[in-house]
Design a protein around this motif. Structure first.
Motif, PDB file in Angstrom:
ATOM      1  N   ASP A 154       0.612  -1.525   0.221  1.00 24.24           N
ATOM      2  CA  ASP A 154      -0.399  -0.521  -0.333  1.00 24.24           C
ATOM      3  C   ASP A 154       0.942   0.902   0.455  1.00 24.24           C
ATOM      4  N   ILE A 155       0.625   1.795  -1.201  1.00 25.56           N
ATOM      5  CA  ILE A 155       1.370   3.220  -0.977  1.00 25.56           C
ATOM      6  C   ILE A 155       0.993   4.282  -1.925  1.00 25.56           C
ATOM      7  N   ILE A 156       1.439   5.043  -0.967  1.00 27.56           N
ATOM      8  CA  ILE A 156       1.650   7.070  -0.603  1.00 27.56           C
ATOM      9  C   ILE A 156       2.698   7.575  -1.653  1.00 27.56           C
ATOM     10  N   ILE A 157       2.410   8.029  -2.399  1.00 31.06           N
ATOM     11  CA  ILE A 157       3.595   9.035  -3.534  1.00 31.06           C
ATOM     12  C   ILE A 157       2.874  10.200  -3.489  1.00 31.06           C
ATOM     13  N   ALA A 158       4.029  11.614  -3.286  1.00 30.92           N
ATOM     14  CA  ALA A 158       3.692  12.565  -2.944  1.00 30.92           C
ATOM     15  C   ALA A 158       4.184  13.021  -4.406  1.00 30.92           C
ATOM     16  N   PRO A 159       3.287  14.631  -4.155  1.00 29.88           N
ATOM     17  CA  PRO A 159       3.382  15.004  -5.650  1.00 29.88           C
ATOM     18  C   PRO A 159       4.929  15.395  -6.478  1.00 29.88           C
ATOM     19  N   TYR A 160       4.908  15.101  -7.592  1.00 29.14           N
ATOM     20  CA  TYR A 160       5.993  14.220  -8.657  1.00 29.14           C
ATOM     21  C   TYR A 160       7.111  14.261  -8.180  1.00 29.14           C
ATOM     22  N   GLY A 161       7.444  12.901  -7.530  1.00 31.29           N
ATOM     23  CA  GLY A 161       7.162  11.894  -6.445  1.00 31.29           C
ATOM     24  C   GLY A 161       7.782  10.868  -7.759  1.00 31.29           C
ATOM     25  N   VAL A 162       8.647   9.722  -7.394  1.00 30.21           N
ATOM     26  CA  VAL A 162       9.269   8.762  -8.061  1.00 30.21           C
ATOM     27  C   VAL A 162       9.146   7.413  -7.237  1.00 30.21           C
ATOM     28  N   TRP A 163       8.592   6.121  -7.411  1.00 32.13           N
ATOM     29  CA  TRP A 163       8.125   4.912  -6.252  1.00 32.13           C
ATOM     30  C   TRP A 163       9.686   3.744  -7.551  1.00 32.13           C
ATOM     31  N   ASN A 164      10.185   3.633  -7.057  1.00 32.67           N
ATOM     32  CA  ASN A 164      11.212   2.424  -8.321  1.00 32.67           C
ATOM     33  C   ASN A 164      11.459   1.303  -7.348  1.00 32.67           C
ATOM     34  N   TYR A 165      10.501  -0.185  -7.628  1.00 35.25           N
ATOM     35  CA  TYR A 165      10.686  -1.191  -7.393  1.00 35.25           C
ATOM     36  C   TYR A 165      11.175  -1.842  -8.400  1.00 35.25           C
ATOM     37  N   GLN A 166      12.349  -3.072  -8.278  1.00 30.55           N
ATOM     38  CA  GLN A 166      12.925  -4.245  -8.536  1.00 30.55           C
ATOM     39  C   GLN A 166      12.086  -5.219  -8.171  1.00 30.55           C
ATOM     40  N   PRO A 167      11.145  -5.831  -8.154  1.00 31.28           N
ATOM     41  CA  PRO A 167      10.812  -7.267  -7.872  1.00 31.28           C
ATOM     42  C   PRO A 167      11.364  -8.539  -8.109  1.00 31.28           C
ATOM     43  N   ASP A 168      11.151  -8.931  -6.999  1.00 28.41           N
ATOM     44  CA  ASP A 168      11.801 -10.667  -7.120  1.00 28.41           C
ATOM     45  C   ASP A 168      11.769 -11.323  -8.523  1.00 28.41           C
ATOM     46  N   LYS A 169      12.411 -12.094  -8.791  1.00 28.98           N
ATOM     47  CA  LYS A 169      12.827 -13.019 -10.026  1.00 28.98           C
ATOM     48  C   LYS A 169      11.155 -14.081 -10.065  1.00 28.98           C
ATOM     49  N   ASN A 170      10.817 -13.925  -9.531  1.00 35.01           N
ATOM     50  CA  ASN A 170       9.844 -15.547  -8.874  1.00 35.01           C
ATOM     51  C   ASN A 170       8.698 -14.590  -9.929  1.00 35.01           C
ATOM     52  N   GLN A 171       8.632 -13.123  -9.336  1.00 33.15           N
ATOM     53  CA  GLN A 171       7.238 -13.216  -8.848  1.00 33.15           C
ATOM     54  C   GLN A 171       6.769 -11.781 -10.082  1.00 33.15           C
ATOM     55  N   THR A 172       6.112 -12.746 -10.830  1.00 31.36           N
ATOM     56  CA  THR A 172       6.161 -12.353 -12.470  1.00 31.36           C
ATOM     57  C   THR A 172       5.114 -12.159 -12.871  1.00 31.36           C
ATOM     58  N   SER A 173       3.869 -11.988 -12.224  1.00 32.15           N
ATOM     59  CA  SER A 173       3.014 -11.620 -12.414  1.00 32.15           C
ATOM     60  C   SER A 173       2.159 -11.102 -10.972  1.00 32.15           C
ATOM     61  N   GLY A 174       1.697  -9.824 -11.572  1.00 31.86           N
ATOM     62  CA  GLY A 174       0.760  -9.049 -10.902  1.00 31.86           C
ATOM     63  C   GLY A 174       0.094  -7.894 -11.672  1.00 31.86           C
ATOM     64  N   PHE A 175      -0.299  -6.682 -10.613  1.00 32.20           N
ATOM     65  CA  PHE A 175      -1.017  -5.752 -11.342  1.00 32.20           C
ATOM     66  C   PHE A 175      -1.178  -4.613 -10.121  1.00 32.20           C
ATOM     67  N   ILE A 176      -1.799  -3.096 -10.771  1.00 37.25           N
ATOM     68  CA  ILE A 176      -0.746  -2.208  -9.977  1.00 37.25           C
ATOM     69  C   ILE A 176      -2.769  -1.423  -9.397  1.00 37.25           C
ATOM     70  N   TYR A 177      -3.380  -1.450  -8.870  1.00 34.90           N
ATOM     71  CA  TYR A 177      -4.513  -0.575  -8.343  1.00 34.90           C
ATOM     72  C   TYR A 177      -4.426   0.898  -7.523  1.00 34.90           C
ATOM     73  N   LEU A 178      -5.210   1.838  -8.089  1.00 35.35           N
ATOM     74  CA  LEU A 178      -5.084   3.231  -7.743  1.00 35.35           C
ATOM     75  C   LEU A 178      -6.608   3.064  -7.238  1.00 35.35           C
ATOM     76  N   ARG A 179      -5.981   3.972  -5.969  1.00 34.93           N
ATOM     77  CA  ARG A 179      -7.065   4.046  -5.255  1.00 34.93           C
ATOM     78  C   ARG A 179      -7.481   5.965  -5.148  1.00 34.93           C
ATOM     79  N   SER A 180      -6.624   6.769  -5.522  1.00 35.60           N
ATOM     80  CA  SER A 180      -6.805   7.720  -6.001  1.00 35.60           C
ATOM     81  C   SER A 180      -5.245   8.704  -5.851  1.00 35.60           C
ATOM     82  N   GLY A 181      -5.887  10.201  -6.889  1.00 36.89           N
ATOM     83  CA  GLY A 181      -4.506  10.798  -7.719  1.00 36.89           C
ATOM     84  C   GLY A 181      -4.314  10.536  -9.169  1.00 36.89           C
ATOM     85  N   ILE A 182      -4.069  10.664  -9.779  1.00 36.27           N
ATOM     86  CA  ILE A 182      -3.226   9.899 -11.090  1.00 36.27           C
ATOM     87  C   ILE A 182      -1.295   9.597 -10.607  1.00 36.27           C
TER      88      ILE A 182
END
Length: 260
Positions: A154-182
């Protein structure tokens, strides 16, 4: 309530078989579902506004406050009821289901576990705050025990912010769901209540924001690579197991009716 994964498209993001977002802003009284059953899945309930009372046939009876996590392993069959009590008319909760491994867990014993929000770690970074619901992030591990290898953030990102993440190599399936903002990812723009399904890649996930902050979920997992046969309430790797689960749920429901 809006469902983004169902029995018609579950094979697309194995092992995730359901994602529900329920929200109401004018509830005058508690809302919920009476006893009903599931089998073959893990369910994760995450209320963010209002309280969620959970009762199930494994013996669990608990009330989740906003920000708590509840994991229910249906195994070979379980029945439960959930009631959401709004706060100032507002109630909002998210529910994630994953299939259970065919070789272990799918037909196992049912169980439940609750984790209060105070136990779930927060990772503070320059542009963001990440709450680790399940799995790990930046070396910080959630205490939630889960049946498969997955990451739920569950992630909150500030305005003009950047969030980076390198997933585990075996976790190849997934999705992003936006609750608020753009949010912006790989040249795509996500708006509130939109899901973006992630393609398999060795590249890091990078999410950017514009002049408004955003709150979103990142969910990643290792595919089970097994048949996913769904009745809607249950998901199994074979029709035989689905039938066994259905019979077990019927037995449990008859016990509830007898007790009433």
């Amino acid at each position: 309530m809006t469902a983004f994964i169902n029995r018609d498209n579950i094979a697309e993001i194995d092992p995730f078989v359901l994602w529900d977002h329920f929200e109401t802003k004018q509830a005058a009284r508690p809302v919920g579902l009476d006893y009903h059953g599931h089998s073959g899945v893990d369910t994760v309930s995450y209320p963010v506004a209002g309280n969620l009372k959970h009762i199930d046939s494994s013996g669990c009876q608990t009330t989740l406050q906003g920000g708590d996590i509840h994991v229910m392993t249906a195994g070979g069959g379980i029945i439960h009821k959930d009631t959401i009590t709004p706060q100032n008319g507002n109630a909002e909760t998210f529910q994630l289901w994953t299939a259970l491994p065919a070789d272990k867990g799918e037909m196992g014993d049912a169980s439940s576990a609750n984790y209060t929000t105070s136990r779930l770690p927060l990772v503070e970074e320059t542009d963001s705050t990440t709450k680790v619901l399940i799995g790990s992030y930046r070396g910080t591990q959630s205490p939630v025990h889960y049946s498969i290898e997955m990451t739920y953030l569950d992630i909150i990102i500030a305005p003009y912010g950047v969030w980076n993440y390198q997933p585990d190599k075996n976790q190849t399936s997934g999705f992003i769901y936006l609750r608020s903002g753009i949010a912006y990812i790989s040249g795509n723009q996500l708006h509130p209540c939109q899901m973006g399904i992630l393609e398999t890649s060795s590249q890091p996930i990078q999410i950017k924001t514009g002049n408004t902050g955003t709150r979103l979920f990142v969910v990643l997992g290792e595919p089970l690579n097994q048949p996913l046969i769904s009745s809607g309430a249950s998901v199994h790797s074979s029709k035989e197991n689905l039938a066994i689960g259905k019979n077990r749920i019927a037995e449990l429901m008859s016990t509830v009716k007898t007790c009433r």
